[in-house]
Design an enzyme around this catalytic site. Structure first.
Site, PDB file in Angstrom:
ATOM      1  N   CYS A   3     -20.465 -78.259 -27.430  1.00  0.00           N
ATOM      2  CA  CYS A   3     -19.537 -77.668 -28.405  1.00  0.00           C
ATOM      3  C   CYS A   3     -20.194 -76.483 -29.107  1.00  0.00           C
ATOM      4  O   CYS A   3     -19.686 -76.017 -30.121  1.00  0.00           O
ATOM      5  CB  CYS A   3     -19.102 -78.714 -29.427  1.00  0.00           C
ATOM      6  N   PHE A   9     -25.749 -88.959 -24.099  1.00  0.00           N
ATOM      7  CA  PHE A   9     -24.923 -88.708 -25.290  1.00  0.00           C
ATOM      8  C   PHE A   9     -23.489 -89.140 -24.950  1.00  0.00           C
ATOM      9  O   PHE A   9     -22.538 -88.376 -25.079  1.00  0.00           O
ATOM     10  CB  PHE A   9     -24.963 -87.236 -25.708  1.00  0.00           C
TER      11      PHE A   9
HETATM   12  C1  SAM Z   1     -20.550 -84.366 -28.782  1.00  0.00           C
HETATM   13  S1  SAM Z   1     -20.623 -86.098 -28.904  1.00  0.00           S
HETATM   14  C2  SAM Z   1     -20.194 -86.535 -27.253  1.00  0.00           C
HETATM   15  C3  SAM Z   1     -19.804 -87.949 -27.034  1.00  0.00           C
HETATM   16  C4  SAM Z   1     -19.089 -88.234 -25.718  1.00  0.00           C
HETATM   17  N1  SAM Z   1     -19.774 -87.649 -24.596  1.00  0.00           N
HETATM   18  C5  SAM Z   1     -17.656 -87.772 -25.768  1.00  0.00           C
HETATM   19  O1  SAM Z   1     -17.318 -86.776 -25.102  1.00  0.00           O
HETATM   20  O2  SAM Z   1     -16.844 -88.372 -26.467  1.00  0.00           O
HETATM   21  C6  SAM Z   1     -22.336 -86.350 -29.015  1.00  0.00           C
HETATM   22  C7  SAM Z   1     -22.775 -87.804 -28.988  1.00  0.00           C
HETATM   23  O3  SAM Z   1     -24.208 -87.801 -29.122  1.00  0.00           O
HETATM   24  C8  SAM Z   1     -24.589 -88.908 -29.921  1.00  0.00           C
HETATM   25  N2  SAM Z   1     -25.915 -88.575 -30.465  1.00  0.00           N
HETATM   26  C9  SAM Z   1     -26.194 -87.761 -31.513  1.00  0.00           C
HETATM   27  N3  SAM Z   1     -27.522 -87.666 -31.666  1.00  0.00           N
HETATM   28  C10 SAM Z   1     -28.091 -88.445 -30.705  1.00  0.00           C
HETATM   29  C11 SAM Z   1     -29.441 -88.734 -30.358  1.00  0.00           C
HETATM   30  N4  SAM Z   1     -30.459 -88.216 -31.040  1.00  0.00           N
HETATM   31  N5  SAM Z   1     -29.660 -89.562 -29.318  1.00  0.00           N
HETATM   32  C12 SAM Z   1     -28.626 -90.096 -28.617  1.00  0.00           C
HETATM   33  N6  SAM Z   1     -27.327 -89.849 -28.906  1.00  0.00           N
HETATM   34  C13 SAM Z   1     -27.056 -89.019 -29.943  1.00  0.00           C
HETATM   35  C14 SAM Z   1     -23.480 -89.030 -30.939  1.00  0.00           C
HETATM   36  O4  SAM Z   1     -23.436 -90.331 -31.468  1.00  0.00           O
HETATM   37  C15 SAM Z   1     -22.247 -88.671 -30.107  1.00  0.00           C
HETATM   38  O5  SAM Z   1     -21.681 -89.829 -29.534  1.00  0.00           O
END
Ligand code: SAM
Length: 450
Positions: free
Chosen positions: A407, A317
């Site tokens: 979060c 992620f």
């Molecule tokens: C809380 S954010 C964290 C992003 C990064 N680690 C940061 O701190 O900026 C969660 C991330 O998970 C990605 N995401 C959401 N659902 C997902 C999935 N099913 N598979 C892979 N990535 C996913 C989103 O696009 C987002 O970039």
């Protein structure tokens, strides 16, 4: 002036009223004894928990008991009518909208009590899964006027545009006159945006505005139900020039079957970036970014302090690379993420870093224990839903160290339980208050195999 309830409801919130059995409203006097996980004071009323918003422990209050607090019928909800005797932890809210605006829940609490309550959110979530003994680091705080990203809702009625956040427990909008949470540069655009939307939205129409304060200027994504005509596009371009907005995009949600379109840049006047460990990355319009630079620094510091000295790290992620980039300065990193534009931005910026990327849906298709075997550390930072499937796979893996960022303390605790049941030890947890005065808390948890 009474605020309208928008027809187009641009940004549903977690605090919406649910369908709940109603009971006859009843006036009562109660004393608040604690503040619950959603930020409401809790009192006891006829052997039931009574949730009273905008109260603190020790408040003696007169309330109108209204309805069941949730669809399961656990407790009752009340409206606050009068504070008869204030509790010792009461403070004057810094914002005039506090109490109606749904953006903040806890400005009325004295700061030390507020900080202790935030830590308690994390502690409580861990205790509910049997991990209440986990050592907690001190709370990292985010100051006022630090939020660099916000999603406003807007609605046009006649010759007026309302722009702000949804009211508490309501679909109505608070028309923002101030916001002590936002960076001043973001708030400064609120009034100009009203002028823009007056000419762009149809009467009764609404949209969301995602505003991000980046290096190079402000990035705006307007999210509306339909496409823009040529005249409206031209107005967006001239708005960007007049108010020095670096990039403006329009996202027409109606174009996609799932109701979520891709933002289309309409005006791009200046280069934009966010730097991770000194490396500038250009975020695509609407990409995820930690809500404040201060919160991001606390999360990154906790990850780096606990990752050990790995040779190969998986960052799951990964988003734009908030953790992947600083990690790649000390190890080979494989960044996995579902959002293709975010990964493309990271790839473009990565240059000489030891960084590979993979687009993958980690809910449907988590990295398997076999795939995880080549890493000696894993960082994961899922959305609020958590990472149930990926954590199951990690629990069956031999990865010696895992650092989880979240979060949502509740899904973090659930996933932590899975890892602990799989043989990991949760050695410490860092609570981070990135969402000031809200009922949200950010967490970093450090897991290792003994
Ligand atoms: C809380 S954010 C964290 C992003 C990064 N680690 C940061 O701190 O900026 C969660 C991330 O998970 C990605 N995401 C959401 N659902 C997902 C999935 N099913 N598979 C892979 N990535 C996913 C989103 O696009 C987002 O970039």
């Amino acid at each position: 002036m009474k605020r309208p309830a928008p027809k187009h409801r641009p940004s549903p919130r977690s605090g919406e009223p649910r369908t709940a059995p109603r009971v006859a409203p009843q006036v009562a006097e109660v004393t608040v004894t604690e503040v619950g996980a959603r930020g409401d004071g809790i009192a006891s009323f006829e052997d039931a928990k009574l949730f009273v918003p905008l109260t603190v422990p020790g408040d003696r209050v007169r309330v109108a008991v209204k309805e069941a607090a949730n669809a399961k019928g656990d407790g009752l909800r009340a409206d606050l009518l009068e504070i008869l005797e204030p509790g010792p932890g009461r403070a004057a809210p810094p914002c005039s909208h506090f109490g109606t605006c749904g953006g903040c829940t806890l400005q009325h609490m004295e700061d030390a009590a507020y900080a202790a309550w935030k830590v308690g959110l994390v502690q409580g979530a861990l205790a509910r899964v049997g991990l209440g003994d986990t050592p907690l680091e001190p709370l990292s705080r985010t100051p006022p006027a630090a939020r660099r990203r916000a999603r406003f809702a807007a609605l046009k009625r006649g010759r007026r545009v309302w722009l702000g956040f949804n009211e508490r427990m309501s679909h109505r909008l608070t028309d923002l006159a101030e916001c002590p949470v936002l960076r001043p540069g973001l708030f400064a655009l609120v009034e100009p945006l009203r002028g823009l939307l007056l000419s762009v939205l149809p009467d009764g129409g609404g949209c969301d505005v995602i505003a991000t304060d980046l290096e190079g200027g402000i990035d705006l994504v307007l999210v509306g139900p339909r496409s823009l005509d040529r005249a409206a596009r031209e107005r967006l371009v001239s708005f960007g020039e007049e108010f020095g907005v670096a990039r403006i995009s329009w996202q027409a949600d109606e174009r996609q079957p799932d109701g979520r379109g891709t933002p289309e840049p309409i005006a791009h006047r200046r280069p934009l970036a966010v730097s991770f460990a000194g490396l500038p990355v250009t975020p695509p319009p609407g990409a995820f970014l930690q809500a404040s630079a201060e919160g991001e620094s606390a999360l990154v510091a906790a990850v780096l302090a606990n990752i050990g000295e790995p040779k190969r790290v998986a960052d799951l992620f990964a988003g734009l690379g908030t953790f992947a980039v600083p990690l790649a300065q000390r190890a080979a990193v494989h960044a996995v993420e579902g959002d293709a534009p975010a990964l493309a931005a990271l790839n473009k910026a990565a240059g000489a870093l030891r960084l590979t990327t993979e687009r993958r849906d980690l809910f449907e298709n988590p990295l398997t224990a076999k795939e995880l075997a080549r890493f000696d550390a894993v960082v994961f930072d899922p959305p609020r839903a958590g990472a149930a499937a990926q954590t199951q796979a990690l629990a069956g893996s031999k990865v010696p160290r895992v650092v989880a960022v979240s979060c949502n303390p509740a899904t973090f605790a659930r996933d932590a339980r899975t890892l602990v049941d799989g043989g990991y030890v949760l050695s410490r947890v860092y609570p981070v208050d990135q969402f000031l005065w809200s009922a949200h808390a950010e967490v970093v948890g450090v897991f290792s195999r003994p």
